[in-house]
Design an enzyme around this catalytic site. Structure first.
Site, PDB file in Angstrom:
ATOM      1  CB  VAL A 185      26.497  45.843  33.229  1.00 58.33           C
ATOM      2  CG1 VAL A 185      25.278  45.756  32.317  1.00 58.33           C
ATOM      3  CG2 VAL A 185      26.088  46.313  34.621  1.00 58.33           C
ATOM      4  NE  ARG A 242      22.999  63.540  35.035  1.00 56.72           N
ATOM      5  CZ  ARG A 242      23.869  64.347  34.427  1.00 56.72           C
ATOM      6  NH1 ARG A 242      25.156  64.070  34.474  1.00 56.72           N
ATOM      7  NH2 ARG A 242      23.455  65.416  33.788  1.00 56.72           N
ATOM      8  CG  ASP A 243      27.860  54.456  36.940  1.00 54.00           C
ATOM      9  OD1 ASP A 243      28.462  53.711  36.149  1.00 54.00           O
ATOM     10  OD2 ASP A 243      27.549  54.108  38.094  1.00 54.00           O
ATOM     11  CB  ILE A 244      23.161  53.831  39.598  1.00 55.06           C
ATOM     12  CG1 ILE A 244      21.998  54.050  40.549  1.00 55.06           C
ATOM     13  CG2 ILE A 244      23.987  52.616  39.971  1.00 55.06           C
ATOM     14  CD1 ILE A 244      20.940  52.966  40.472  1.00 55.06           C
ATOM     15  CG  HIS A 295      29.147  49.645  29.934  1.00 58.50           C
ATOM     16  ND1 HIS A 295      28.972  48.292  30.054  1.00 58.50           N
ATOM     17  CD2 HIS A 295      29.865  50.027  31.025  1.00 58.50           C
ATOM     18  CE1 HIS A 295      29.535  47.866  31.171  1.00 58.50           C
ATOM     19  NE2 HIS A 295      30.108  48.900  31.766  1.00 58.50           N
ATOM     20  CG  ASN A 313      35.813  48.576  33.472  1.00 56.49           C
ATOM     21  OD1 ASN A 313      36.964  49.018  33.384  1.00 56.49           O
ATOM     22  ND2 ASN A 313      34.906  49.137  34.253  1.00 56.49           N
ATOM     23  CG  HIS A 324      32.620  53.420  32.738  1.00 59.00           C
ATOM     24  ND1 HIS A 324      31.911  53.365  33.917  1.00 59.00           N
ATOM     25  CD2 HIS A 324      32.766  52.140  32.338  1.00 59.00           C
ATOM     26  CE1 HIS A 324      31.654  52.098  34.226  1.00 59.00           C
ATOM     27  NE2 HIS A 324      32.165  51.337  33.277  1.00 59.00           N
TER      28      HIS A 324
END
Ligand code: AMP
Length: 117
Positions: A97, A30-32, A101, A88, A103
């Protein structure tokens, strides 16, 4: 080449994360700072800094991220309602980052894709 991003630290269990899926190729957590009710990041275990660095022979790595995201959506029961996947790249894409990755954003109508510029 750096395998010392925050995501590599999560893969190596050096920092905690809310991991929802993992196999030999990738990890998902999970994204923070979630941007939707469901916001999960799918990260390959192979070090690749940006989408620009993906080689022709690594197409499967990117494909596995998308298939894993779709599989998670089906398993969680929101695949039919729908979702959005985003990658991205570099400064104009808003990448922060530098380990590729994907999303996965879901859980509510997300509105039209786009942003101001
Ligand atoms: P991007 O801007 O596309 O590079 O996305 C990086 C994402 O990583 C952002 O949405 C951050 O909120 C997320 N993030 C940063 N650190 C962590 C962490 N420790 N655990 C989970 N997500 C994180």
């Amino acid at each position: 080449m750096s395998d010392d991003t925050i995501f590599h630290k999560i893969i190596r269990r050096e920092i905690p994360a809310d991991i929802v899926f993992e196999d030999e190729h990738l990890i998902a957590f999970r994204d923070i700072a979630p941007q939707a009710p469901v916001h999960v990041l799918f990260v390959p275990k192979t070090q690749i800094a940006t989408l620009n660095d993906v080689q022709a022979g690594q197409a499967e790595i990117v494909g596995k991220l998308a298939i894993a995201a779709a599989g998670y959506a089906k398993q969680q029961g929101f695949a039919e309602d729908g979702y959005r996947i985003v990658m991205n790249c570099n400064a104009h894409g808003g990448q922060t980052v530098f380990q590729i990755h994907l999303h996965l954003l879901a859980g509510a109508p997300l509105g039209r894709f786009g942003t101001t510029f």
